[in-house]
Design a protein around this motif. Structure first.
Motif, PDB file in Angstrom:
ATOM      1  N   ILE A   1       0.852  -1.189   0.000  1.00  0.00           N
ATOM      2  CA  ILE A   1       0.000   0.000   0.000  1.00  0.00           C
ATOM      3  C   ILE A   1       0.888   1.238   0.000  1.00  0.00           C
ATOM      4  O   ILE A   1       1.856   1.320   0.758  1.00  0.00           O
ATOM      5  CB  ILE A   1      -0.927   0.036   1.228  1.00  0.00           C
ATOM      6  CG1 ILE A   1      -1.745  -1.263   1.335  1.00  0.00           C
ATOM      7  CG2 ILE A   1      -1.857   1.239   1.169  1.00  0.00           C
ATOM      8  CD1 ILE A   1      -2.535  -1.362   2.619  1.00  0.00           C
ATOM      9  N   GLY A   2       0.568   2.214  -0.851  1.00  0.00           N
ATOM     10  CA  GLY A   2       1.343   3.440  -0.892  1.00  0.00           C
ATOM     11  C   GLY A   2       0.502   4.627  -1.291  1.00  0.00           C
ATOM     12  O   GLY A   2      -0.675   4.495  -1.632  1.00  0.00           O
ATOM     13  N   TYR A   3       1.110   5.789  -1.232  1.00  0.00           N
ATOM     14  CA  TYR A   3       0.431   6.988  -1.705  1.00  0.00           C
ATOM     15  C   TYR A   3       1.435   7.842  -2.469  1.00  0.00           C
ATOM     16  O   TYR A   3       2.630   7.885  -2.154  1.00  0.00           O
ATOM     17  CB  TYR A   3      -0.200   7.784  -0.562  1.00  0.00           C
ATOM     18  CG  TYR A   3       0.787   8.370   0.434  1.00  0.00           C
ATOM     19  CD1 TYR A   3       1.285   9.661   0.276  1.00  0.00           C
ATOM     20  CD2 TYR A   3       1.204   7.632   1.532  1.00  0.00           C
ATOM     21  CE1 TYR A   3       2.176  10.200   1.184  1.00  0.00           C
ATOM     22  CE2 TYR A   3       2.090   8.162   2.451  1.00  0.00           C
ATOM     23  CZ  TYR A   3       2.580   9.443   2.276  1.00  0.00           C
ATOM     24  OH  TYR A   3       3.481   9.978   3.174  1.00  0.00           O
ATOM     25  N   LEU A   4       0.940   8.495  -3.505  1.00  0.00           N
ATOM     26  CA  LEU A   4       1.751   9.357  -4.347  1.00  0.00           C
ATOM     27  C   LEU A   4       1.591  10.801  -3.897  1.00  0.00           C
ATOM     28  O   LEU A   4       0.489  11.360  -3.918  1.00  0.00           O
ATOM     29  CB  LEU A   4       1.303   9.242  -5.804  1.00  0.00           C
ATOM     30  CG  LEU A   4       1.956   8.173  -6.683  1.00  0.00           C
ATOM     31  CD1 LEU A   4       1.180   8.051  -7.987  1.00  0.00           C
ATOM     32  CD2 LEU A   4       3.398   8.523  -6.961  1.00  0.00           C
ATOM     33  N   ALA A   5       2.663  11.418  -3.476  1.00  0.00           N
ATOM     34  CA  ALA A   5       2.613  12.809  -3.049  1.00  0.00           C
ATOM     35  C   ALA A   5       4.008  13.406  -3.155  1.00  0.00           C
ATOM     36  O   ALA A   5       5.013  12.690  -3.046  1.00  0.00           O
ATOM     37  CB  ALA A   5       2.086  12.930  -1.617  1.00  0.00           C
TER      38      ALA A   5
END
Length: 653
Positions: free
Chosen positions: A35-39
């Protein structure tokens, strides 16, 4: 899903939205899923979530470049927008159906998959959407991200109006704190609408009307000066926190936002219709399309990229029955919609949208066959929202005209087109009921669960109450009475007065009980419904209300309307009650006596009762003036009802 998979959330919008969807992903996917997030920068997440979630830095290529790098073919890639709200079972549904359904996913690279889900749509139904531009696949070239700077954007309200003096002040008073300017484009008012707008500080444009809502809104939009626009109507009230809306506009990384709208379908009642509509959008490059049921589009007529809903709501009163009829909106909408369809051969741009608008106008006006004719030209290769609106109109119209085969086709089209599952189940129940299969109808009703449509609008489960009552009525009087009282007890806004009258026919005393125990909202609504009943039924309900003591004023008002159509005995009863309540001007006997269109015997009888038992001096004088000209049978009637005016007489010589 493969043993190796990755879920990435785009770092758009607020930290709260990002945290919410990451937590939902964490709770619903297997442990071996990354699980990851792009920022652009690291976001301060709750500690437990932060340890489980990977930050994927956003490089100069922006979101799309980063996504293509992640989609390296080594694992399945699922990309989610932060405004998404997941439902239980979404991961399993994706594993089962996602890979085989091209209209729900986009292949990126040799062996990787990118999926993007519209906000508010249960993900286990995304695979069935015939969409054209999936949300999340077309992104700004250089978007601002979570944690990044926000730019102050100006926001203005734009309205088109005509003869709205009754509602415009309330609209503008509510609107002003939210916006930097208000533009009011007047299409030809003959009342004080323009003056009210100027006093409120709006910039008034004296325009014209050409039976085209999109054209009028585009002319109005030309006068806006702000970065973003809020579109409202004069019969709408905006609610919420101004600061919250401005923050949402400043931080929006898309082109538009929807607003939740609640419409009053019955004036003063609690039956509401909920919807969501694109009402906030960037001004540059945006225009309106479609003469009726218009909506904003981007350059070239493409659909706008819609972000999270705006944190405000709108209350709309324009669908109130009295208002709609008074302004002839049905006829106006039909004229516009028919003209739009007629122009199709002359180069109309979107035949499906025009035909759907005509079908919706026809269903609102009760022109069911014309609605179905219009929809015959609407195929399935249309945008998801257009498909949904067309299918709703088609299902209802086909049920009403009794074309059950067509109704079944439209209902199944709804089921695969993003409709709330509860609405689909209710329509299936209606279809079974009209087919005579009461058991199947009951089974479909039992399957109703809270659900939302394509736009994230919850379906009102109370819409099923009328059919529940019909099924109970088929079981017998006791079952119908029990169901009726249960619906009233839970405050259902869908109980109709004719249901109560029907039960009272076989279970006497029901009217009296309902008058004593029903919610006040139902009693108020029932007064409007009563005037459409048979006059004797309306009289029974007015009597129950009067004797029940909770709505005596309403009962008297109802009686003043219906009593002139009753027999003389009931006419006298209500006249006495109205006079005793201090409302002699509403006396129905006087209305009959003064009605030059009423039959002469009825007028003479009314004058005689007024002049005799009620001692009305004006009626006595009026009767004396015409007494000598009356035929013998009417003179005998006067002698019977007002003997003090003349002695009983026989035929004159």
């Amino acid at each position: 899903m493969n043993e190796s998979a990755r879920v990435v959330v785009l770092g758009l919008g607020s930290v709260e939205d990002l945290t919410t969807v990451l937590r939902q992903v964490f709770q619903t996917v297997p442990l071996d899923v990354e699980i990851g997030y792009l920022a652009r920068g690291r976001v301060a997440l709750p500690p437990r979530l932060g340890r489980r979630v990977r930050h994927v830095p956003l490089g100069p290529e922006g979101f799309e470049g980063a996504i293509r790098t992640l989609a390296d073919g080594s694992r399945r890639l699922v990309v989610l927008r932060p405004e998404l709200r997941l439902v239980a079972g979404w991961w399993g549904a994706l594993a089962r159906d996602g890979a085989a359904t091209p209209n729900a996913c986009l292949t990126v690279g040799e062996d990787a998959m990118l999926l993007a889900f519209p906000a508010g749509l249960p993900a286990d139904r995304v695979r069935r959407l015939p969409w054209s531009t999936p949300v999340g696949l077309r992104l700004p070239a250089t978007p601002a991200t979570v944690g990044g700077p926000t730019v102050r954007r100006s926001l203005g309200a734009v309205l088109i109006v005509k003869d709205e003096e009754a509602v415009l002040t309330d609209c503008l008073d509510a609107l002003t704190p939210f916006v930097d300017e208000v533009v009011v484009y007047d299409t030809g008012s003959t009342d004080s609408t323009r003056e009210i707008a100027r006093v409120a500080g709006a910039r008034v444009v004296e325009g014209f009307w050409d039976d085209d809502f999109a054209a009028a809104r585009n002319r109005a939009l030309e006068h806006a000066r702000t970065d973003w626009v809020l579109s409202v109507d004069a019969d709408e009230i905006l609610s919420g926190e101004p600061a919250a809306l401005r923050s949402a506009v400043d931080g929006c990384r898309d082109e538009a936002m929807c607003i939740d709208i609640t419409s009053d379908s019955v004036e003063g009642g609690e039956h509401e219709v909920r919807s969501a509509s694109v009402r906030v959008f960037q001004r540059a490059g945006t225009s309106w399309t479609e003469a009726l049921h218009e909506y904003p589009v981007g350059p070239g007529g493409r659909r706008l990229r819609v972000g999270p809903p705006a944190p405000v709501t709108i209350r709309h009163s324009g669908y109130q029955v009295a208002t709609f009829l008074a302004k002839d909106k049905h006829e106006r909408n039909l004229t516009i919609a028919r003209a739009a369809v007629a122009r199709l051969d002359a180069g109309g741009r979107d035949a499906a949208a025009a035909r759907t608008s005509l079908a919706r106008a026809c269903t609102a006006a009760g022109l069911w066959d014309e609605a179905l004719d219009a929809l015959s030209g609407v195929g399935t290769d249309v945008p998801a929202d257009e498909n949904l609106l067309a299918s709703r109109a088609g299902a209802v119209a086909a049920l009403v005209v009794g074309d059950l085969a067509a109704a079944a086709r439209w209902i199944e089209r709804l089921a695969t087109g993003g409709e709330a599952s509860a609405r689909v189940d209710l329509l299936r129940a209606e279809l079974a009921h009209r087919s005579g299969d009461l058991a199947a109808a009951g089974a479909h009703l039992a399957a109703l669960v809270p659900s939302e449509d394509l736009w994230g609008v919850p379906y009102d489960l109370g819409e099923a109450d009328p059919l529940r009552f019909q099924l109970a009525l088929a079981e017998g009087a006791d079952a119908a009475r029990t169901e009726l009282l249960a619906q009233l007890a839970r405050g259902s806004a869908h109980v109709r007065l004719d249901f109560v009258v029907a039960v009272d026919e076989t279970a006497p005393g029901t009217l009296d009980e309902v008058a004593r125990t029903a919610p006040a909202a139902f009693l108020a609504r029932s007064l409007r419904e009563a005037v459409h009943l048979e006059v004797e039924q309306a009289d029974r309900w007015a009597e129950a209300l009067f004797l029940g003591g909770r709505e005596t004023v309403g009962a008297l008002s109802l009686a003043s309307v219906i009593a002139p159509r009753l027999g003389l005995d009931r006419l006298l009863v209500w006249s006495l009650r109205l006079r005793e309540s201090g409302r002699p001007e509403a006396c129905p006997l006087r209305r009959v006596a003064e009605d030059e269109q009423a039959p002469l015997p009825e007028r003479v009888a009314a004058l005689s009762v007024l002049a005799g038992p009620l001692g009305d001096a004006e009626a006595r004088d009026a009767l004396v003036e015409v007494l000598d000209d009356l035929p013998d049978d009417l003179r005998a009637l006067v002698a019977d009802l007002a003997p003090e005016l003349l002695a009983p007489v026989g035929p004159r010589a």
